[in-house]
Design a protein around this motif. Sequence first.
Motif, PDB file in Angstrom:
ATOM      1  N   UNK A   5       0.865  -1.187   0.000  1.00 34.25           N
ATOM      2  CA  UNK A   5       0.000   0.000   0.000  1.00 34.25           C
ATOM      3  C   UNK A   5       0.896   1.229   0.000  1.00 34.25           C
ATOM      4  N   UNK A   6       0.706   2.097  -0.995  1.00 40.78           N
ATOM      5  CA  UNK A   6       1.491   3.337  -1.070  1.00 40.78           C
ATOM      6  C   UNK A   6       0.770   4.419  -0.260  1.00 40.78           C
ATOM      7  N   UNK A   7       1.481   4.954   0.716  1.00 38.32           N
ATOM      8  CA  UNK A   7       0.873   5.883   1.668  1.00 38.32           C
ATOM      9  C   UNK A   7       1.688   7.173   1.722  1.00 38.32           C
ATOM     10  N   UNK A   8       1.018   8.222   2.204  1.00 41.03           N
ATOM     11  CA  UNK A   8       1.687   9.502   2.480  1.00 41.03           C
ATOM     12  C   UNK A   8       0.998  10.147   3.672  1.00 41.03           C
ATOM     13  N   UNK A   9       1.773  10.481   4.696  1.00 40.80           N
ATOM     14  CA  UNK A   9       1.246  11.157   5.875  1.00 40.80           C
ATOM     15  C   UNK A   9       1.720  12.602   5.923  1.00 40.80           C
ATOM     16  N   UNK A  10       0.845  13.487   6.400  1.00 47.54           N
ATOM     17  CA  UNK A  10       1.158  14.919   6.460  1.00 47.54           C
ATOM     18  C   UNK A  10       1.031  15.389   7.906  1.00 47.54           C
ATOM     19  N   UNK A  11       2.085  15.994   8.436  1.00 47.28           N
ATOM     20  CA  UNK A  11       2.081  16.500   9.803  1.00 47.28           C
ATOM     21  C   UNK A  11       1.438  17.885   9.854  1.00 47.28           C
ATOM     22  N   UNK A  69       0.790  16.304  -5.821  1.00 50.69           N
ATOM     23  CA  UNK A  69       1.683  16.681  -6.917  1.00 50.69           C
ATOM     24  C   UNK A  69       3.063  16.047  -6.759  1.00 50.69           C
ATOM     25  N   UNK A  70       3.579  16.040  -5.535  1.00 49.66           N
ATOM     26  CA  UNK A  70       4.934  15.502  -5.312  1.00 49.66           C
ATOM     27  C   UNK A  70       4.951  13.976  -5.206  1.00 49.66           C
ATOM     28  N   UNK A  71       3.827  13.378  -4.827  1.00 44.28           N
ATOM     29  CA  UNK A  71       3.743  11.919  -4.700  1.00 44.28           C
ATOM     30  C   UNK A  71       2.462  11.433  -5.386  1.00 44.28           C
ATOM     31  N   UNK A  72       2.407  11.499  -6.692  1.00 46.75           N
ATOM     32  CA  UNK A  72       1.158  11.142  -7.390  1.00 46.75           C
ATOM     33  C   UNK A  72       0.815   9.653  -7.276  1.00 46.75           C
ATOM     34  N   UNK A  73       1.791   8.841  -6.894  1.00 48.60           N
ATOM     35  CA  UNK A  73       1.521   7.405  -6.783  1.00 48.60           C
ATOM     36  C   UNK A  73       0.768   7.035  -5.504  1.00 48.60           C
ATOM     37  N   UNK A  74       0.570   7.988  -4.597  1.00 49.49           N
ATOM     38  CA  UNK A  74      -0.037   7.707  -3.296  1.00 49.49           C
ATOM     39  C   UNK A  74      -1.479   7.217  -3.450  1.00 49.49           C
ATOM     40  N   UNK A  75      -1.785   6.120  -2.768  1.00 48.66           N
ATOM     41  CA  UNK A  75      -3.136   5.569  -2.780  1.00 48.66           C
ATOM     42  C   UNK A  75      -3.939   6.008  -1.555  1.00 48.66           C
ATOM     43  N   UNK A  76      -3.254   6.180  -0.421  1.00 54.24           N
ATOM     44  CA  UNK A  76      -3.936   6.537   0.824  1.00 54.24           C
ATOM     45  C   UNK A  76      -3.192   7.691   1.484  1.00 54.24           C
ATOM     46  N   UNK A  77      -3.887   8.800   1.704  1.00 51.73           N
ATOM     47  CA  UNK A  77      -3.343   9.943   2.443  1.00 51.73           C
ATOM     48  C   UNK A  77      -3.792   9.821   3.902  1.00 51.73           C
ATOM     49  N   UNK A  78      -2.895  10.161   4.818  1.00 54.49           N
ATOM     50  CA  UNK A  78      -3.189  10.058   6.241  1.00 54.49           C
ATOM     51  C   UNK A  78      -2.874  11.381   6.920  1.00 54.49           C
ATOM     52  N   UNK A  79      -3.839  11.901   7.677  1.00 58.60           N
ATOM     53  CA  UNK A  79      -3.661  13.105   8.486  1.00 58.60           C
ATOM     54  C   UNK A  79      -3.714  12.733   9.962  1.00 58.60           C
TER      55      UNK A  79
END
Length: 532
Positions: A245-251, A269-279
């Motif tokens: 699972x490709x993920x990206x978390x934002x602080x 824009x910087x990680x277009x491959x991300x499937x799940x964003x996490x806040x």
Amino acid sequence: MPVAEPNSGGDLAAPRTSNLAPVRVGQGPLGLAAGIPLAGGAVLAFHTAFLIDRCWWLAVVYLACLFALRRLRSARQAFYTGLGIGLGLFPPHLHFFWALFGPAAAVLWLVLAFWHGLFLLLLRAVHERGGTAWATLWAPVLWLGVEYFRSELYYLRFSWLTVGYLLPVSVSGPLLPWLGVYGVSVPLMLLGAFLARGVEDLRSARGWPRSGALLGFGVAIVGLGAAYALGVSRAQSRAEPTQALRVAGIQLEFPALPEVLAHLERVLTSHPETELFVLSEYTFQGPVPEEVRQWCRQHRRWLLAGGKEPVGTDRFYNTAYGIGPDGEVAFQQAKAVPIQFFQDGEPAPEQRIWASPWGPLGVCICYDLNYSRVVDRLIRQGARALLVPAMDVEAWGRHEHRLNAQLTPVRAAEHRVPILRVASSGISQLIGGTDGQVSAVGAVPGQGDVIAGRLEWPAHRRPALPWDRWLGPLSVWASGALLLWLGVEALRRQRPPRAAPAPVRRPLTPAGKANVAGDPPAPPNPSCTPSG
């Protein structure tokens, strides 16, 4: 427990029941003057092991010093020495409690220090009644029972700064799936006990550790080495990951809505491959706003974000919302264990896994990761990875952030699951595989920092829990039974002995008269009869 006591000639007499510990040359009771250096050594070893990873072995020295203090002269000295050790350990690391609670922080420090006092009190009681051999056997049981109870089982439960967290995961990782974060302390306490006994023998008239101390230390080393090798072998033979699972978390800490949308656009824009964003936890002060859900619809992306689910008029659940590509709530999970003394919502009525498109995922919210019982429920349900929205307020300081971040790699190594933890102001962590090694970290305070990568896991894995999940409760029961027995014994000692009934003394009576009603008359005294 039978105890051998020295006879008048200095040799050990035959074993008999006694409340006194065996006294050997150079191993008699410790006075307070001798106990203070040992207490200071325990505190120094603990802090050094915590602050310097390569000095992790000082955790054994810390436990050895505690074991040596079993010989203090009185129960009062043992308890207050343990309390002093606890006050030397916890306030320096938990100084941020003062910023959170003010003077009430001193009470919380005392509560944490109390458990060291209780451990020494119980260990000294065992040594007093059964000697060193019984104390060696009981020390791991008492330590595990005290640590497990104070970390998992009562209202003020707090799992930070246990022995399992002193060891870097690079050292303890192969052992954690077998022993667990609490169970790791069992072999370490045995090593510490035999180390303390060896030093005591060196200080005695014999001048060299007795065979029992040497043999015990060797067996503990061999057993620990075998478990470590087995753990390494099992980790190397594990199945290759087949799902990812490709993920990206934002602080982000209490962001405004436009700020959230701007950061989502930037990361897409910087990680277009991300499937799940996490806040992070509490990104929103209510359910996920419609504008954010519209963003998910527009870009066909998944989002996991923290918010509040209202309950009635003045209550709420601290909730993580899973928003699907259609903008609807596909999953939500409330926090299982809200933080004590904070307005952190109501406890979750249930825990369940997220049947996501990538497989079953578990969601813990911040403080939930502290508790093995919370994480274990998700693992039992088949969770293949854990997602952890967290709130670490910037004002709590870097040291608090570091303490909180210790939990993530330990849980990943215990259960062999990848974890993404996204904290509001750091330290966010991405553990992409199942070995507990952190592959990406977010800075402190790091507002707007992004932590991105892959979570990978095998498609099929049988859930398994470490041994301390059943050894811990058993040790709690054993320690509680010992404490109850000591309490009953103390009450019996305080009860005054029953006075024996006074003997009945009958008055002397003249000859020929009855003593009391119903008695036969006394025979006449020949010396008193008249002659002739």
